[in-house]
Write an enzyme that holds these catalytic residues in place. Structure first.
Site, short mmCIF file in Angstrom:
data_model
loop_
_atom_site.label_atom_id
_atom_site.label_comp_id
_atom_site.label_asym_id
_atom_site.label_seq_id
_atom_site.Cartn_x
_atom_site.Cartn_y
_atom_site.Cartn_z
N HIS A 190 -4.30 -1.03 -3.81
CA HIS A 190 -4.74 0.09 -2.99
C HIS A 190 -5.19 1.21 -3.91
O HIS A 190 -4.38 1.82 -4.60
CB HIS A 190 -3.60 0.58 -2.09
CG HIS A 190 -3.20 -0.43 -1.07
ND1 HIS A 190 -3.84 -0.55 0.14
CD2 HIS A 190 -2.24 -1.39 -1.08
CE1 HIS A 190 -3.28 -1.52 0.85
NE2 HIS A 190 -2.31 -2.06 0.13
N ASN A 244 6.98 -2.55 2.66
CA ASN A 244 6.69 -3.44 3.76
C ASN A 244 5.82 -4.57 3.26
O ASN A 244 4.72 -4.33 2.80
CB ASN A 244 5.94 -2.69 4.87
CG ASN A 244 5.81 -3.52 6.13
OD1 ASN A 244 6.55 -4.48 6.33
ND2 ASN A 244 4.89 -3.16 7.00
N ASP A 262 0.18 -5.43 -4.95
CA ASP A 262 0.22 -4.54 -3.77
C ASP A 262 0.48 -3.11 -4.24
O ASP A 262 1.33 -2.39 -3.68
CB ASP A 262 1.29 -4.98 -2.76
CG ASP A 262 1.12 -4.29 -1.41
OD1 ASP A 262 1.93 -4.56 -0.50
OD2 ASP A 262 0.18 -3.47 -1.26
N HIS A 306 1.74 6.57 -3.75
CA HIS A 306 2.05 7.59 -2.74
C HIS A 306 2.40 8.90 -3.41
O HIS A 306 3.04 8.92 -4.46
CB HIS A 306 3.23 7.14 -1.86
CG HIS A 306 2.85 6.13 -0.84
ND1 HIS A 306 2.00 6.40 0.20
CD2 HIS A 306 3.20 4.83 -0.73
CE1 HIS A 306 1.84 5.32 0.93
NE2 HIS A 306 2.55 4.34 0.39
#
Lengths: 314, 425
Positions: B62, B278, B305, B309
């Site tokens: 991401h 998750n 993944d 944040h």
């Protein structure tokens, strides 16, 4: 004071899970010595004189908050009450910011109640002043369990070997969790009783026994701790209505007749009369509910006193 | 420009090399791989006692741009990737705006062309807005060089739509990558449903939420005769379902994240939100099953993944914190520590999982040290121990599940397209 006084080193009380049996006993013994103060004409000792205790309550509470306030004042501390919903928490201020701000006011102890599990630990990690957990989500309510255990110890003379039943919505109960830790660490046998849907997964791994039949559970019980059916919390109610719950799990005089004579009946309050407990039992001879409230003061005085001495951060 | 890498332990499973070799890079390409190369080069790297492998390929990253440049950008993310030995990454589409149209693909492409420090491939969304209601125009996305589609972060709940997506993807030769989660079963949970969630008083995410959806997606893929890739597999049951499907000959591949095979739910006792993910960290038994699955091939590759944040999103109550951990800079070292040190995988198998297999799955011409191919090469010191510290991260976000942990294995050099783009200080 007992010789063990030097054994309390933590700056916080976040739960009973991380305490040793000795630490729990120390709190209970300290509470013993504070109990007498509330029977005096002038109910005050200077133990926390000049110290500031802040009650930071994110959830509504009268009983616990007032109890902490009375306890702090009997130790001569100054008490500030913050009802989070009426504070800048409404403007989105974070727990950490709220905590560091209170610390900047040079307060000494923050007593926090929050609806999120782990909130007390989050606060304690980020500030140097003491944090006492007054209930965080479904996680722990250590002072409640301590006063429950204190009351049992007073009534029955011991904890080791006792059979204690906890009945109610175990899955969402911080009172249940704290009691399980405190009781099992001190050698009692705990049984949790509820319909399957209100029993949290793998709870037996804590050492507690699971039972779905209250009559069965009460047969050999020395004490029963009756939890409030919490309707303001998010619930998966197994029952079509409250009367069904009362029929199946309510603690009534008839039920107690089949239990041990002298079985101690406890409840953290506030009561839902006629739902988890009958008025007869709540007001009857087996009930120690009001004694729990009185003991809550002594226990909270002990906790506030001990953490004010502690330095060890989490 | 000629670069000569001498005396390294070269691991290139595609070419069955796992031995001491010299490598000559010439003009952006791998020019020679041989026992002893004696050619004058502009730069000579002594790779004695080092492992030399094709650049790692991370198929689940991401990068947060466009939309959350406060958390990560294509620039900072790819810089972090290179430090971690990752030369190619597949960017996930759940940005803002979501990469669900040709226009948005072009937007991202422009950003990549202007600022990317590594190879970045683009995954498009399966449905518009990842809302699970309307299929994206796969034909248009494919034309703009999207190489895979996923609604990562969500799963497509409607079976008909998912089946249509698979059929359409097959037609357009696009890989469908599935984040398998039935949200009615995961039920707003924040930790694995089990003993730990019970004692911490946290709402649990059952394993069913994952494996039932994996079962469904594999069935639909078989129906559509379309290849399917299951990302971030987290539990034993999921592994068993994938193994069964592979036995049946269904075209399914799978990846696992380093945090899922390195950590279990017990790490949550301090309520450290960097461990909130998750799918969630599961039990020790699941960790064992995931490692075994890597060993026996049920799980084809490792993908980070990488989920950066910001501090405000993580330094809050556990319930409210965002899900995810960063991974680009720790992936390789975690894999070395948990899989090589423990002799679960050998070097050839590790490079297969982190470079060659992802390339094959994505259908890109990378992940090898074949002569004539782009020289994307990583040289690592497999024995160097290091402490994971916030201040060392190149990623803009520091929410790593491995903060404070000691890991083994550091990247010494990362070479991209024949140029040294990262050197360890």
């Amino acid at each position: 004071m007992s010789e063990n006084k030097a054994a309390w080193i933590k700056k916080d009380l976040l739960g009973l899970y991380e305490l040793s049996p000795n630490e729990i006993t120390l709190i209970l013994d300290t509470a013993d010595s504070f109990k007498e103060i509330s029977t005096r004409e002038i109910k005050k000792v200077p133990a926390l004189r000049g110290k500031t205790v802040v009650n930071l309550f994110y959830e509504p509470s009268t009983r616990t908050r007032v109890s902490f306030e009375v306890a702090a004042k009997r130790l001569s501390a100054d008490v500030i009450n913050i009802a989070a919903q009426e504070s800048s928490v409404k403007k989105g201020e974070t727990i950490i910011d709220t905590g560091t701000n209170i610390q900047a006011l040079k307060a000494d102890i923050i007593v926090i109640r929050h609806n999120s599990s782990g909130a007390a630990a989050l606060l304690a990690r980020h500030i140097d002043i003491s944090v006492v957990n007054a209930g965080d989500g479904w996680h722990e309510h250590p002072t409640q369990a301590l006063l429950d255990i204190f009351t049992l110890r007073e009534k029955l003379g011991k904890i080791k070997g006792l059979n204690v039943v906890i009945v109610g919505d175990i899955s969402h109960s911080r009172v249940a969790r704290s009691n399980i830790w405190g009781l099992t660490k001190l050698g009692a046998k705990v049984t949790v009783c509820a319909p399957q849907i209100l029993i949290p997964v793998d709870i037996e791994k804590t050492g507690a026994r699971v039972c779905h039949d209250i009559d069965e559970a009460l047969k050999s019980a020395d004490a029963v701790n009756v939890l409030r059916m919490q309707f303001e919390r998010d619930l998966k109610n197994a029952f079509p209505n409250q009367h069904e719950y009362f029929k199946k799990f309510g603690i009534t005089k008839e039920r107690l007749e089949k239990a041990k004579k002298g079985i101690v009946v406890m409840h953290p309050g506030p009561l839902n009369r006629g739902i988890e407990i009958s008025s007869e039992v709540a007001d009857g001879a087996n009930s120690v509910i009001l004694e729990q409230v009185t003991n809550g003061i002594a226990v909270r005085m002990a906790v506030l006193f001990l953490v004010s001495q502690g330095k060890e951060k989490p | 420009m000629k670069i000569l890498i001498k005396n390294g332990h070269v691991v290139d499973p595609a070419n069955k090399i796992d031995d001491t070799r010299d490598i000559l890079i010439d003009n952006e390409k791998v020019s020679q791989v041989a026992k002893a190369i004696d050619i004058k080069a502009d730069k000579v790297i002594d790779a004695k006692d080092k492992i030399v492998m094709p650049g790692l390929i991370d198929m689940h990253v991401h990068l947060r741009e466009p939309g959350r440049e406060d958390e990560e950008t294509v620039f900072s993310g790819t810089k972090a990737a290179l430090k971690g030995g990752i030369t190619s990454a597949l960017a996930m589409p759940n940005t803002n705006p979501i990469i669900d149209s040709a226009e948005h693909v072009k937007l991202l492409k422009t950003i990549i062309d202007k600022t990317s420090q590594a190879n970045v491939y683009i995954a498009g969304a399966i449905t518009i807005g990842e809302l699970g209601k309307e299929l994206t125009d796969l034909n248009a996305l494919k034309k703009d060089e999207v190489i895979a589609i996923t609604d990562d972060g969500s799963s497509v709940d409607d079976e008909q739509i998912m089946l249509a997506a698979l059929k359409n993807a097959k037609k357009n030769n696009l890989l469908v990558i599935c984040h398998c989660e039935d949200k009615t079963l995961s039920n707003n949970g924040v930790a694995n449903a089990g003993y730990i969630s019970t004692i911490l008083g946290l709402r649990g995410i059952s394993k069913e939420a994952e494996f039932k959806r994996i079962e469904r997606d594999i069935e639909l893929a078989a129906k559509a005769d379309a290849p399917i890739h299951i990302t971030h597999v987290s539990c034993q049951e999921s592994v068993e379902i994938i193994a069964k499907a592979k036995k049946k000959g269904i075209k399914v591949t799978a990846d696992v994240t380093p945090h899922h095979f390195a950590l279990d739910e017990e790490a949550l006792v301090t309520y450290d939100t960097n461990l909130k993910m998750n799918p969630p960290l599961r039990t020790k038994q699941d960790v064992k099953a995931l490692k075994e699955a890597l060993k026996n091939g049920t799980i084809d590759c490792i993908a980070s993944d990488h989920a950066p944040h910001s501090k405000p999103e993580k330094e809050v109550e556990f319930d409210s914190a965002s899900f995810g951990t960063t991974g680009l800079e720790t992936s390789l070292a975690v894999a070395i520590t948990e899989l090589i040190q423990t002799k679960i995988l050998n070097w050839s198998q590790l490079v297969e999982k982190m470079s060659h297999a992802p390339a094959e799955i994505l259908g890109i011409d990378r992940g090898t040290l074949s002569v004539g191919k782009d020289a994307d090469i990583v040289i690592i010191d497999p024995n160097k121990e290091w402490l994971v510290k916030e201040e060392d991260f190149l990623s803009q976000s520091h929410n790593s599940a491995f903060l404070g942990k000691k890991l083994k294995g550091v990247v010494e050099y990362t070479i991209l397209n024949g140029k040294i783009v990262y050197t360890r200080k």
